[in-house]
Motif scaffolding. Structure first.
Motif, PDB file in Angstrom:
ATOM      1  N   VAL A  54      21.768   7.740   4.014  1.00 43.83           N
ATOM      2  CA  VAL A  54      21.554   8.929   3.173  1.00 43.83           C
ATOM      3  C   VAL A  54      22.802   9.279   2.372  1.00 43.83           C
ATOM      4  CG1 VAL A  54      21.010  11.389   3.168  1.00 43.83           C
ATOM      5  CG2 VAL A  54      19.818   9.853   4.744  1.00 43.83           C
ATOM      6  N   GLY A  55      23.933   9.461   3.075  1.00 44.25           N
ATOM      7  CA  GLY A  55      25.138   9.930   2.418  1.00 44.25           C
ATOM      8  C   GLY A  55      25.855   8.861   1.611  1.00 44.25           C
ATOM      9  N   THR A  56      26.155   7.728   2.248  1.00 45.07           N
ATOM     10  CA  THR A  56      26.931   6.695   1.573  1.00 45.07           C
ATOM     11  C   THR A  56      26.106   5.925   0.547  1.00 45.07           C
ATOM     12  OG1 THR A  56      28.401   6.448   3.454  1.00 45.07           O
ATOM     13  CG2 THR A  56      28.308   4.619   1.907  1.00 45.07           C
TER      14      THR A  56
ATOM     15  N   ALA B 235      23.005  16.881  -2.277  1.00 41.02           N
ATOM     16  CA  ALA B 235      22.008  17.056  -1.221  1.00 41.02           C
ATOM     17  C   ALA B 235      22.164  15.968  -0.157  1.00 41.02           C
ATOM     18  CB  ALA B 235      20.605  17.018  -1.818  1.00 41.02           C
ATOM     19  N   ALA B 236      22.375  14.723  -0.600  1.00 39.15           N
ATOM     20  CA  ALA B 236      22.537  13.611   0.343  1.00 39.15           C
ATOM     21  C   ALA B 236      23.787  13.799   1.194  1.00 39.15           C
ATOM     22  CB  ALA B 236      22.610  12.285  -0.422  1.00 39.15           C
ATOM     23  N   PHE B 237      24.890  14.206   0.569  1.00 38.46           N
ATOM     24  CA  PHE B 237      26.123  14.446   1.323  1.00 38.46           C
ATOM     25  C   PHE B 237      25.962  15.621   2.275  1.00 38.46           C
ATOM     26  CE2 PHE B 237      28.461  12.522  -2.503  1.00 38.46           C
ATOM     27  CZ  PHE B 237      28.488  11.263  -1.909  1.00 38.46           C
ATOM     28  N   GLY B 238      25.277  16.666   1.819  1.00 39.74           N
ATOM     29  CA  GLY B 238      25.064  17.835   2.664  1.00 39.74           C
ATOM     30  C   GLY B 238      24.250  17.509   3.897  1.00 39.74           C
ATOM     31  N   VAL B 239      23.148  16.763   3.709  1.00 40.33           N
ATOM     32  CA  VAL B 239      22.295  16.375   4.836  1.00 40.33           C
ATOM     33  C   VAL B 239      23.055  15.449   5.790  1.00 40.33           C
ATOM     34  CG1 VAL B 239      20.239  15.057   5.492  1.00 40.33           C
ATOM     35  CG2 VAL B 239      20.133  16.655   3.570  1.00 40.33           C
ATOM     36  N   SER B 240      23.753  14.468   5.232  1.00 38.86           N
ATOM     37  CA  SER B 240      24.474  13.514   6.084  1.00 38.86           C
ATOM     38  C   SER B 240      25.600  14.199   6.847  1.00 38.86           C
ATOM     39  CB  SER B 240      25.025  12.350   5.248  1.00 38.86           C
ATOM     40  OG  SER B 240      25.956  12.803   4.291  1.00 38.86           O
ATOM     41  N   ASN B 241      26.214  15.225   6.246  1.00 38.66           N
ATOM     42  CA  ASN B 241      27.277  15.944   6.953  1.00 38.66           C
ATOM     43  C   ASN B 241      26.750  16.665   8.183  1.00 38.66           C
ATOM     44  OD1 ASN B 241      29.280  15.125   5.251  1.00 38.66           O
ATOM     45  ND2 ASN B 241      29.379  17.022   4.076  1.00 38.66           N
ATOM     46  N   VAL B 242      25.531  17.205   8.081  1.00 38.03           N
ATOM     47  CA  VAL B 242      24.915  17.866   9.232  1.00 38.03           C
ATOM     48  C   VAL B 242      24.650  16.839  10.333  1.00 38.03           C
ATOM     49  CG1 VAL B 242      22.886  19.118  10.058  1.00 38.03           C
ATOM     50  CG2 VAL B 242      23.874  19.691   7.834  1.00 38.03           C
TER      51      VAL B 242
ATOM     52  N   PHE C  48      26.868   0.277   3.254  1.00 43.75           N
ATOM     53  CA  PHE C  48      27.034  -1.008   2.579  1.00 43.75           C
ATOM     54  C   PHE C  48      25.805  -1.893   2.745  1.00 43.75           C
ATOM     55  CE2 PHE C  48      28.117  -5.524   3.303  1.00 43.75           C
ATOM     56  CZ  PHE C  48      28.351  -5.879   1.976  1.00 43.75           C
ATOM     57  N   VAL C  49      25.274  -1.943   3.963  1.00 43.97           N
ATOM     58  CA  VAL C  49      24.084  -2.767   4.220  1.00 43.97           C
ATOM     59  C   VAL C  49      22.923  -2.310   3.330  1.00 43.97           C
ATOM     60  CG1 VAL C  49      22.330  -3.369   5.932  1.00 43.97           C
ATOM     61  CG2 VAL C  49      24.751  -3.340   6.574  1.00 43.97           C
ATOM     62  N   ALA C  50      22.728  -0.995   3.237  1.00 45.64           N
ATOM     63  CA  ALA C  50      21.636  -0.464   2.416  1.00 45.64           C
ATOM     64  C   ALA C  50      21.863  -0.760   0.938  1.00 45.64           C
ATOM     65  CB  ALA C  50      21.516   1.047   2.638  1.00 45.64           C
TER      66      ALA C  50
END
Length: 294
Positions: free
Chosen positions: A78-80, A164-171, A196-198
């Motif tokens: 999600v985040g990376t 949004a992706a960074f916010g969700v991944s931080n949680v 990286f894999v994704a």
């Protein structure tokens, strides 16, 4: 305490400068997807080397369950992967200054997730911060400036998706760090490797071997950006280890202001920094501070 302030501001300085490098890499012929992959290869390599060098007699990931590993893998997807790719598309279309300012809405999405899924209540200060963020976004989207090739309001979707992706991944990361003995360095290594894999799978599925056709100049900019990103993460984790989130988060959240200054001097040929951009960036940073320190 001075070292906490210094580390948090160093994080902001580094993250404020990386969009400048990324933009230059794209001007050299590189794509946002290539930027995402090169940056994550470089920074994840730094993390794994650091784990090997600093583990000593301790076995890395000792006592960390597969469930926790899975959480950080999801955070990486999600985040990376999604977050980083959206970030670079935003830099390409909007310009570094505007994109990084919109990205600072991250605490807004983290708050929404915390309320919706963790049952947390929204304080008056957070509500005011959310309103201030929306005002800042309005100022930015109506300001003239940014990438000289022009952009439309819908391009703001890229950094908003990234935020949004960074916010969700931080949680997700915060839950994983508090519910297991995993170290911050191990967590970010898992996170970036999964990303990286994704990204690599997406690149091979959509572009095949063309993804490796990267101009040397662009590769250089992206590689340095990856090193700066790794250094920023390490400085951030060290700051959080020495000081409280209420001090560290607002300080490293000033990164867009550094990007605006760097962009004014280093991207004059491709971006225009206006009073509206400065005002919008400052307003969003203020709103983010209100949300994170409530």
């Amino acid at each position: 305490m001075i070292d906490v302030y210094a580390l948090a501001l160093l994080t902001a300085l580094l993250w404020g400068f990386t969009p400048i490098l990324d933009k230059r890499g794209m001007l050299g012929g590189g794509t946002p997807l290539q930027a995402s992959i090169v940056v994550v290869i470089v920074d994840s390599s730094v993390y794994w080397i650091a784990i090997a060098a600093l583990s000593g007699s301790r076995t890395p990931f000792d006592g960390v369950s597969l469930r926790i590993v899975g959480l950080f893998v999801v955070a990486g997807f999600v985040g990376t992967a999604l977050g980083r790719l959206s970030l670079f598309f935003g830099i390409d279309h909007l310009g570094a200054s505007i994109n990084n300012a919109v990205l600072s809405t991250r605490p807004l999405f983290a708050t929404i997730v915390a309320v919706a899924f963790l049952g947390e209540a929204v304080s008056l200060k957070q509500a005011v911060g959310i309103v201030v963020i929306v005002v800042g976004l309005t100022i930015l989207t109506t300001a003239r400036g940014g990438d000289l090739e022009g952009w439309t309001s819908w391009h703001v979707v890229f950094p908003l998706v990234g935020a949004a992706a960074f916010g969700v991944s931080n949680v997700i990361r915060r839950y994983g760090l508090t519910e297991s003995p995993v170290t911050a360095l191990e967590a970010v290594a898992l996170n970036e490797t999964a990303g990286f894999v994704a990204l690599a799978a997406y690149a091979m599925a959509t572009q095949g071997r063309d993804i490796v056709d990267l101009p040397r100049r662009s590769a250089g900019y992206y590689a340095v950006s990856g090193l700066f990103t790794a250094a920023a993460f390490m400085a951030l984790f060290e700051a959080l280890d020495r000081g409280s989130v209420s001090i560290v988060d607002p300080l490293y959240g000033t990164a867009p202001l550094f990007t605006t200054v760097f962009g004014y001097f280093l991207l004059r040929d491709v971006e225009r920094v206006t009073v509206g951009i400065v005002a919008g960036a400052a307003t969003i940073v203020l709103g983010a501070v209100l949300v994170t320190t409530a």
